[in-house]
Motif scaffolding. Structure first.
Motif, short mmCIF file in Angstrom:
data_model
loop_
_atom_site.label_atom_id
_atom_site.label_comp_id
_atom_site.label_asym_id
_atom_site.label_seq_id
_atom_site.Cartn_x
_atom_site.Cartn_y
_atom_site.Cartn_z
N ARG A 188 0.66 -1.02 0.07
CA ARG A 188 0.08 0.56 0.07
C ARG A 188 0.99 1.17 -0.01
N ARG A 189 0.16 1.73 -0.46
CA ARG A 189 1.30 3.62 -0.72
C ARG A 189 0.93 4.42 0.50
N LYS A 190 2.11 4.94 1.06
CA LYS A 190 1.87 5.62 2.62
C LYS A 190 0.93 6.70 2.39
N PHE A 191 0.19 6.18 3.65
CA PHE A 191 -1.02 7.15 3.72
C PHE A 191 -0.94 8.32 4.57
N VAL A 192 0.30 7.76 5.24
CA VAL A 192 0.61 9.09 6.65
C VAL A 192 2.12 9.72 5.97
N ASP A 193 1.63 10.82 7.59
CA ASP A 193 2.49 11.91 6.41
C ASP A 193 3.46 11.62 7.60
N GLU A 194 5.37 11.34 7.34
CA GLU A 194 5.81 10.72 8.96
C GLU A 194 6.31 12.11 8.77
N GLY A 195 6.73 12.60 7.83
CA GLY A 195 7.43 14.16 8.18
C GLY A 195 6.47 15.41 8.28
N LYS A 196 4.77 15.43 8.29
CA LYS A 196 4.35 16.05 8.29
C LYS A 196 3.41 16.41 9.07
N LEU A 197 4.00 17.84 10.00
CA LEU A 197 3.33 17.41 11.18
C LEU A 197 2.03 18.81 11.64
N LEU B 277 10.12 6.07 20.49
CA LEU B 277 11.85 4.31 20.24
C LEU B 277 11.39 4.00 19.16
N ALA B 278 9.85 3.46 18.60
CA ALA B 278 9.77 2.71 17.23
C ALA B 278 10.45 3.80 15.97
N ASP B 279 10.54 4.91 15.89
CA ASP B 279 11.08 5.58 14.55
C ASP B 279 11.32 6.81 14.85
N LYS B 280 12.89 6.58 15.05
CA LYS B 280 13.19 8.58 16.47
C LYS B 280 13.78 8.98 14.67
N LYS B 281 13.25 9.18 13.76
CA LYS B 281 14.01 9.89 12.27
C LYS B 281 12.55 10.43 11.93
N ASN B 282 11.55 9.71 12.86
CA ASN B 282 9.86 10.24 12.23
C ASN B 282 9.72 11.63 13.81
N PRO B 283 9.54 13.26 13.20
CA PRO B 283 9.31 13.89 13.51
C PRO B 283 7.83 14.34 14.79
N LEU B 284 7.10 13.56 14.02
CA LEU B 284 5.44 13.55 14.15
C LEU B 284 5.02 13.08 15.35
N PRO B 285 5.13 11.74 15.95
CA PRO B 285 5.00 11.27 17.27
C PRO B 285 5.78 12.50 18.38
N MET B 286 7.43 13.08 17.69
CA MET B 286 7.54 14.62 19.31
C MET B 286 6.44 15.71 19.06
N TYR B 287 6.42 16.22 17.84
CA TYR B 287 5.68 17.25 18.19
C TYR B 287 4.69 17.39 18.78
N GLN B 288 3.75 16.05 18.14
CA GLN B 288 2.61 15.96 18.84
C GLN B 288 2.19 15.85 20.67
N LYS B 289 4.07 15.23 20.82
CA LYS B 289 3.51 15.10 22.44
C LYS B 289 3.78 16.68 22.89
N ALA B 290 4.70 17.53 21.96
CA ALA B 290 4.24 17.92 22.78
C ALA B 290 3.55 18.80 22.42
N ASN B 291 2.68 18.97 21.97
CA ASN B 291 1.55 19.47 22.17
C ASN B 291 0.17 18.63 23.17
N ILE B 292 0.54 17.26 23.19
CA ILE B 292 -0.39 17.38 24.27
C ILE B 292 0.48 18.27 25.41
N LEU B 293 1.49 17.92 25.49
CA LEU B 293 1.74 18.95 27.21
C LEU B 293 2.02 20.20 27.12
N VAL B 294 1.40 21.26 26.46
CA VAL B 294 0.93 22.08 25.84
C VAL B 294 -0.46 22.43 27.30
N SER B 295 -0.90 21.22 25.88
CA SER B 295 -2.94 21.30 26.49
C SER B 295 -2.57 20.88 28.10
N LEU B 296 -1.65 20.11 28.54
CA LEU B 296 -1.36 19.88 30.07
C LEU B 296 -0.98 21.08 30.74
#
Length: 762
Positions: A292-301, A666-685
């Motif tokens: 399947r073609r990548k539907f996900v946006d690894e580098g697009k947060l 941890l699964a993919d340290k080159k993927n910036p998306l989870p780190m950005y989303q983590k920052a968003n969650i921390l801001v909301s908290l």
């Protein structure tokens, strides 16, 4: 007269003269109307890809082989209920399934496509028990997520089963004689696409997902015996009888494909020549569960407005399929006569051999693509004087008996050749050892343990690693690991090894889509279309080409064409869904994803696609459910985990969201998306310090992404550090974000000195 007509029909089938075979066989049936002769006529129509004709001829017949052929015709016509009734008559609950392993495999496919997974798994296992060399059944088990370890499947029990099939213990002579019932099957013809004189229009009926792998006694059937329901149908029943659908592309005409050696099958009386099929034998369904073609946006947060990186449009994701070409997986060496073994597929030559195809980890992609394939393919020659093949199918008596040479000592006749009993044992051991390695790699790939799969494939001998199927699997594994450069290199080698094979080419087009190699993608699409315009992979590549140009409507039409050609191609349904989402037609997007899941319930990309639609529609509970389903199938995808965390956060389950985001990082340290989303969650908290720390780290990976600076500006504003906030908002604007994000950032600057609690009133 009857014997002469039968021999004429079979001779025509051996030479792929299907029109002549049909004409002569009609005369045979008119003169001698019997069910056996009707079988032969139906077989002629199946050879020429006219399953509808075979369906009408065999309807109401009772013989075991007739029921199997009728079921096969029904399967190709998508009449699954009738196919099941033919194999398992309702009024005979204890009736034996015709054709043994092949019958169980076909029945497994029927149950799979009627959403009866447990029963399908049972019949695929039964097929493997009856014939351990039925690789297609193991593939299906891997796709269904129910495969045992290859060491257990291709172990001692399998070796004993093979020895019983070939060693003369009283049953071998029985298995090597042809009964009158199955006289309707040719000795060397293959049902399905790929016949030299079959037209592309005839082949359009054969694009079903698993039809390529339905093994039957259509290859070497006269030597193997008609009562194909016996377990002794052995190796020949394994050989896929669906060949490449259309002629080679004109630009590939100068490339000689690697030779393919079949078991010796004499074409006439007193001939002792090993027949060599130099034509491509890639199978139609080279993409059963195609990637399947990548539907996900690894580098697009996601930015302040809800998106991060500016590159719009859904990314694509892939799952390794079960579309594998069974013929290239089995050790295709056949010991004939004096023990000489002929390799079926070998890549020699100066450049490709010396560079050792295994160097897929080298990132010099251009060196791979510039190799001259003409120097890398060696056609092996076969010396007639070195083979000792005895004709066993030269003539048929009216009773249907075939004379075989007497067995002397420990040698036994197999498909027209003489094999020593000791070589059967050693050969079985070698084949099963090879299948264990291939099986382990494929099973791990289907479990998305891609790095482990790559390590297993490296254990293969060079001559097998350098085949198109293995290199395609390596490319798919790298693609799942989001290593597009390595995937490009592996697929380039696969194209060189098998320029006629379309297996994995839809994934390759997606690799080029991600790399934004529009010229290479356009060339690949044109090349595939000219090779076979009736293959779904060709139209998927063309659709990817248009999608890269942001022409989503044209891309959608191409993907719909792929679905039309092969409705059981889950990947094509998913690609249609991606394009509908790009056009913001969510209703049709949902329908396309659901269609893909009806074909393959483990197609995690469609679960993911549904989750993305519901996330955009703010149906967070539905979104979380579908992301969870995708995550259960592919537990190693950083992108799926990221969006699952986003859905959990939207449901006010921030603690769970943070845990899943950490796993994604941890699964993919080159993927910036989870780190950005983590920052968003921390801001909301309101945990601003940790959020800033995460964003500072993220800047190292993506220093030119405006969304990072915009979020940092938002944090500084919340902390009343207006100068730093203004600085970061300015940096975000300097990086030229999309127009919608520009408006959001400018609005934030205008309200820089307005307290957050008053912003809603302004």
């Amino acid at each position: 007269m009857e014997a002469i007509l039968v021999d004429c029909v079979q001779n025509s089938l051996r030479h792929f003269m299907y029109r002549n075979a049909i004409f002569i066989c009609e005369r045979l049936c008119a003169e001698f109307p019997s069910e056996t002769n009707m079988q032969l006529l139906a077989g002629c129509y199946l050879h020429s890809n006219q399953s509808y004709a075979a369906y009408h001829i065999l309807k109401g017949t009772q013989m075991a082989q007739s029921r199997y052929m009728f079921a096969l015709s029904c399967f190709q016509m998508d009449l699954l209920n009738e196919a099941e009734a033919a194999l398992c008559p309702p009024n005979e609950p204890g009736a034996e399934i015709p054709n043994g392993a092949a019958g169980h495999y076909l029945l497994g496919l029927i149950y799979r496509y009627t959403d009866r997974r447990k029963t399908a798994v049972h019949h695929f296992k039964q097929a493997l028990s009856a014939d351990p060399l039925m690789w297609a059944a193991y593939e299906e088990l891997c796709v269904l997520g129910a495969a045992e370890e290859a060491a257990a499947v291709f172990g001692e029990a399998a070796a004993l089963c093979i020895q019983k099939q070939y060693l003369p213990h009283g049953s071998s002579s029985q298995s090597l004689h042809m009964s009158n019932e199955d006289r309707g099957l040719s000795s060397s013809g293959n049902f399905g696409p790929g016949a030299d004189d079959a037209s592309p229009r005839q082949l359009k009926h054969m694009q079903g997902n698993n039809q390529k792998d339905i093994p039957g006694n259509y290859h070497g059937a006269t030597a193997l015996g008609g009562a194909a329901s016996q377990p002794s149908n052995g190796v020949s029943s394994n050989i896929s009888f669906y060949n490449t659908p259309s002629p080679m592309a004109s630009q590939l005409s100068g490339v000689a494909p690697p030779p393919l050696c079949r078991n010796a099958q004499p074409n006439g009386p007193n001939q002792s020549i090993v027949t060599v099929d130099s034509s491509p034998r890639s199978t139609v369904n080279s993409t059963i569960q195609a990637p399947r073609r990548k539907f996900v946006d690894e580098g697009k947060l996601r930015k302040i407005s809800g998106r991060l990186f500016s590159d719009s449009g859904p990314r694509r994701s892939t799952r390794l399929s079960g579309d594998a070409v069974a013929n290239s997986n089995v050790s295709a060496t056949m010991v004939v006569g004096n023990g000489t073994s002929n390799s079926s597929k070998y890549l020699g030559g100066s450049k490709l051999s010396s560079m050792a195809f295994r160097a897929v980890t080298i990132r010099k992609v251009q060196s791979w693509t510039n190799e001259n394939i003409d120097e890398g393919i060696r056609n092996e020659t076969f010396d007639d004087s070195r083979t000792n093949v005895t004709s066993t199918t030269s003539s048929l008596s009216p009773s249907g008996d075939t004379r075989f040479p007497e067995q002397e000592g420990t040698t036994i006749p197999i498909s027209g050749g003489i094999m020593n009993g000791s070589k059967v044992i050693s050969g079985a051991s070698e084949i099963l050892g090879l299948l264990r390695t291939l099986g382990d790699g494929y099973r791990l790939s289907c479990m998305y343990r891609c790095q482990e799969a790559l390590d297993v494939y490296l254990k293969l001998p060079h001559k097998h690693y350098n085949t198109g199927w293995v290199l395609s699997q390596v490319g798919k594994a790298y693609f799942e690991l989001v290593d597009y450069l390595e995937a490009d290199g592996a697929f380039s080698l696969a194209r060189q090894a098998s320029p006629y094979s379309l297996d994995g080419m839809d994934t390759y087009s997606t690799v080029l889509y991600h790399l934004k190699e529009d010229m290479k993608l356009s060339y690949l699409a044109q090349e595939l279309i000219s090779t076979d315009r009736l293959a779904s992979q060709s139209w998927c590549a063309m659709g990817n080409c248009y999608s890269l140009q942001k022409d989503h409507e044209t891309a959608l039409r191409n993907f719909q064409r792929a679905v039309q050609l092969n409705p059981r191609f889950a990947y094509a349904h998913t690609l249609c869904g991606h394009e509908y989402v790009a056009l913001e037609d969510f209703e049709n997007g949902i329908k396309s994803y659901q269609s893909a899941l009806r074909v393959d319930a483990r197609h995690y990309n469609s679960w993911y696609g549904l989750g993305m639609i519901y996330l955009r529609q703010e149906k967070y509970e539905f979104s979380e459910h579908h992301f969870q389903m995708a995550f259960q199938i592919n537990t190693r995808s950083s992108v799926i985990m990221s969006y699952l965390g986003t859905a959990l956060h939207a449901l006010k389950r921030s603690d769970e969201a943070l845990v899943i985001m950490e796993k994604a990082i941890l699964a993919d340290k080159k993927n910036p998306l989870p780190m950005y989303q983590k920052a968003n969650i921390l801001v909301s908290l309101e945990n601003f310090d940790e959020a800033l720390e995460a964003l500072e780290e993220l800047k190292e990976f993506a220093p030119r992404e405006s969304s990072i600076y915009a979020l940092m500006g938002k944090i500084y504003k919340r902390r009343n550090m207006h100068d730093k906030a203004m600085l970061h908002f300015g940096l975000a604007l300097d990086l030229k974000p999309p127009a919608t994000d520009v408006a959001t950032i400018k609005a934030a600057i205008e309200k820089l000195h307005v307290p957050d609690e008053l912003q809603d009133y302004l």
